[in-house]
Design a protein around this motif. Structure first.
Motif, short mmCIF file in Angstrom:
data_model
loop_
_atom_site.label_atom_id
_atom_site.label_comp_id
_atom_site.label_asym_id
_atom_site.label_seq_id
_atom_site.Cartn_x
_atom_site.Cartn_y
_atom_site.Cartn_z
N THR A 1 5.68 16.43 3.45
CA THR A 1 6.40 15.29 4.01
C THR A 1 7.54 15.78 4.90
OG1 THR A 1 5.87 13.92 2.08
CG2 THR A 1 7.69 13.20 3.45
N ARG B 1 0.80 -1.22 0.00
CA ARG B 1 0.00 0.00 0.00
C ARG B 1 0.84 1.27 0.00
NH1 ARG B 1 -4.92 -1.77 4.10
NH2 ARG B 1 -5.31 -3.77 3.12
N ASP B 2 1.97 1.29 -0.65
CA ASP B 2 2.77 2.51 -0.69
C ASP B 2 2.13 3.56 -1.58
OD1 ASP B 2 3.27 0.92 -2.87
OD2 ASP B 2 5.39 0.64 -2.43
N HIS B 3 1.55 3.13 -2.70
CA HIS B 3 0.88 4.05 -3.63
C HIS B 3 -0.20 3.25 -4.35
CE1 HIS B 3 1.18 7.10 -7.20
NE2 HIS B 3 0.18 7.37 -6.39
N SER C 1 3.29 7.97 1.41
CA SER C 1 2.47 6.96 0.75
C SER C 1 1.12 7.60 0.46
CB SER C 1 2.30 5.72 1.64
OG SER C 1 1.75 6.07 2.90
N MET D 1 7.70 9.05 -4.06
CA MET D 1 7.37 8.13 -2.98
C MET D 1 8.30 6.93 -2.92
SD MET D 1 3.20 8.11 -2.76
CE MET D 1 2.68 8.87 -4.28
N ARG E 1 1.15 10.17 5.05
CA ARG E 1 0.25 9.26 4.32
C ARG E 1 -0.99 10.04 3.91
NH1 ARG E 1 -1.19 3.01 4.79
NH2 ARG E 1 1.00 3.05 4.22
N HIS F 1 0.44 3.27 -11.01
CA HIS F 1 0.60 2.98 -9.58
C HIS F 1 1.20 1.59 -9.43
CE1 HIS F 1 -2.46 6.14 -9.53
NE2 HIS F 1 -2.33 6.26 -8.23
N HIS G 1 8.83 1.92 -8.20
CA HIS G 1 9.34 1.14 -7.07
C HIS G 1 10.15 -0.06 -7.58
CE1 HIS G 1 6.43 3.70 -5.16
NE2 HIS G 1 6.82 3.30 -3.99
N ASP H 1 4.84 9.08 -7.79
CA ASP H 1 5.29 7.73 -7.47
C ASP H 1 6.82 7.69 -7.40
OD1 ASP H 1 4.33 4.89 -7.13
OD2 ASP H 1 5.80 4.60 -8.73
N GLY I 1 -1.56 4.16 8.53
CA GLY I 1 -0.47 5.12 8.59
C GLY I 1 -0.24 5.65 9.99
#
Length: 280
Positions: free
Chosen positions: A103, A14-16, A150, A144, A115, A172, A187, A141, A38
């Motif tokens: 952030t 569930r990061d993005h 996230s 992140m 988050r 995503h 990622h 993304d 979060g």
């Protein structure tokens, strides 16, 4: 390789996450779950949706963690209109800077990161908005992937349609079940410019070239490396799209994959702008 999901189909990674919904209550339930997770990890959480602060507060107040989180500055709200240029075309770089600053502020205040759960439906209603926001999604993304932020991005499937949401979901690393058959995201596990997983076939003939163009992948020493270790299938037309993209960019795309078929197809069709590295 399919992404792990809970019993209701929500991605565990569930990061993005892109979450297309058909009922507002469904999005709210997922947003509460995402933000609560979060908070449990020590992050500051931000809820972004249409409406003023009173409306947004009411939507989260039913959650048990709400009052305590608000009291210590861990839970924040923002209307879509104040966070994005609603009704206009988003500035991808400027919007990433906005969240980068938020952030940094969260870290300075002693939280582990930020988050965000945001309903972005109103920001992608026109073709120009959609194109710019898809570019922003990949830029965000990319941020992140290397910073403690996230996000869960909500889109109303009833209003926007499945194809529009698919154009966003594919940028995503995770999305609701059935949203897209592939993911092009930042990622990567090996330091590549991007990661690619899922399947590329006739069903994504329109969406895949758009995703490549909107991702605007960075080139290093004349090459763009893509971690495709979790890619399950790619047809020759999708490889042609990669070759065309590389030609336009004046670069070579290195596809790092466990699949042997792409290398054979590149040799068969003379796709010199695509190099396949096996064993990933």
């Amino acid at each position: 390789m399919p992404r792990q999901r809970d019993s209701s189909g929500f991605p565990i990674a569930r990061d993005h996450v892109c979450w297309g919904y058909r009922r507002r209550s469904e999005f709210l339930a997922r947003a509460r779950e995402f933000l609560a997770e979060g908070l449990a990890e020590g992050a500051r959480v931000l809820y972004v949706a249409p409406g003023d602060e009173a409306v947004l507060t009411g939507q989260l107040r039913t959650a048990g963690w709400f009052e305590e989180g608000v009291g210590r500055g861990a839970v924040r709200f923002a209307s879509v209109e104040s966070t994005y240029a609603s009704g206009a075309v988003v500035d991808p770089a400027g919007q990433v800077e906005f969240y980068a600053a938020a952030t940094s502020e969260a870290l300075a205040d002693g939280f582990t990161g930020l988050r965000v759960a945001a309903d972005a439906t109103s920001l992608v209603r026109t073709p120009a908005q959609l194109d710019a926001f898809a570019r922003y999604e990949h830029s965000a993304d990319r941020y992140m992937a290397t910073h403690p932020m996230s996000a869960m991005c909500g889109y109303d499937l009833t209003e926007l349609g499945a194809e529009t949401v698919a154009q966003l979901a594919c940028l995503h690393p995770a999305a609701h079940h059935g949203a897209t058959s592939f993911h092009l995201h930042s990622h990567a596990r090996d330091g590549s410019a991007a990661a690619l997983d899922g399947e590329l076939d006739m069903a994504v003939r329109r969406v895949w070239p758009l995703a490549l163009e909107r991702a605007d992948l960075p080139s290093t020493a004349g090459t763009i490396a893509i971690d495709a270790g979790d890619l399950d299938f790619i047809d020759h037309r999708s490889l042609f799209d990669v070759a065309d993209y590389a030609e336009r960019r004046g670069t070579t795309v290195v596809l790092r994959t466990r699949l042997s078929t792409p290398a054979r197809l590149c040799e068969l069709f003379g796709l010199t702008r695509v190099r396949v590295e096996l064993g990933w």
